[in-house]
Design a protein around this motif. Structure first.
Motif, PDB file in Angstrom:
ATOM      1  N   VAL A  94      11.570  44.016  46.849  1.00 40.58           N
ATOM      2  CA  VAL A  94      12.639  44.638  48.035  1.00 40.58           C
ATOM      3  C   VAL A  94      11.920  45.656  49.013  1.00 40.58           C
ATOM      4  CG1 VAL A  94      14.745  45.904  48.004  1.00 40.58           C
ATOM      5  CG2 VAL A  94      13.893  44.584  46.326  1.00 40.58           C
ATOM      6  N   VAL A  95      12.041  45.328  50.353  1.00 39.70           N
ATOM      7  CA  VAL A  95      11.411  45.993  51.305  1.00 39.70           C
ATOM      8  C   VAL A  95      12.194  47.402  51.821  1.00 39.70           C
ATOM      9  CG1 VAL A  95      10.099  43.836  51.996  1.00 39.70           C
ATOM     10  CG2 VAL A  95      11.681  44.423  52.983  1.00 39.70           C
ATOM     11  N   GLU A  96      11.837  47.964  53.113  1.00 40.75           N
ATOM     12  CA  GLU A  96      13.119  48.811  53.264  1.00 40.75           C
ATOM     13  C   GLU A  96      13.849  48.036  54.027  1.00 40.75           C
ATOM     14  OE1 GLU A  96      12.756  52.217  56.643  1.00 40.75           O
ATOM     15  OE2 GLU A  96      10.457  51.731  56.159  1.00 40.75           O
ATOM     16  N   GLY A  97      15.249  48.726  53.584  1.00 43.98           N
ATOM     17  CA  GLY A  97      16.301  47.885  54.351  1.00 43.98           C
ATOM     18  C   GLY A  97      16.981  47.369  53.226  1.00 43.98           C
ATOM     19  N   GLU A  98      16.462  46.361  52.962  1.00 44.42           N
ATOM     20  CA  GLU A  98      17.360  45.553  52.413  1.00 44.42           C
ATOM     21  C   GLU A  98      18.156  45.764  50.882  1.00 44.42           C
ATOM     22  OE1 GLU A  98      15.538  41.283  49.556  1.00 44.42           O
ATOM     23  OE2 GLU A  98      13.992  42.548  50.754  1.00 44.42           O
TER      24      GLU A  98
END
Length: 129
Positions: free
Chosen positions: A64-68
């Motif tokens: 999971v990446v930033e903003g997800e």
């Protein structure tokens, strides 16, 4: 009897590999579980008891990446064993794909004394299918 809550990865949640840090997943697991207790347990139980994690088993299936945003789901499929029970969880991405899943073992403590307590059927009932 599944409880759900959403989480969005913030900049501080991201590690040097560019995705949510493992320690953040543990925090989200705890936040999800505590929110489930707060949403369902009667106020008298919340005032008298507190839970402690005794074991985590976590399988990381995707990043999971930033903003997800992910949706955490938790449930208690089996009756308690003495002072303990297993709480299952999973986190799904907006695409429906599994990111993280596992089981945590929780122990019930008397809030006033800090001593382990046997989980009575009355305490377990709101969480059982």
């Amino acid at each position: 009897m599944t409880f759900t809550q959403t989480f969005t990865a913030q900049p501080a949640d991201i590690d040097e590999l560019g995705h949510v840090n493992n320690a953040v997943w543990v925090r989200w697991i705890q936040e999800l579980s505590v929110a489930h207790w707060a949403a369902i347990a009667p106020p008298a139980h919340q005032a008298a008891y507190v839970w402690m994690i005794t074991r985590h088993v976590i399988d990381y299936r995707g990043n999971v990446v930033e903003g997800e945003t992910v949706t955490g789901e938790t449930w208690v499929p089996d009756p308690p064993r003495g002072a303990r029970f297993d709480r299952h969880f999973r986190f799904l991405g907006t695409d429906g794909k599994l990111r993280v899943e596992g089981v945590t073992t929780w122990a019930l403590l008397d809030r006033a004394t800090g001593r382990l307590l046997r989980i009575t059927p009355e305490i377990a009932a709101p969480f059982q299918p």
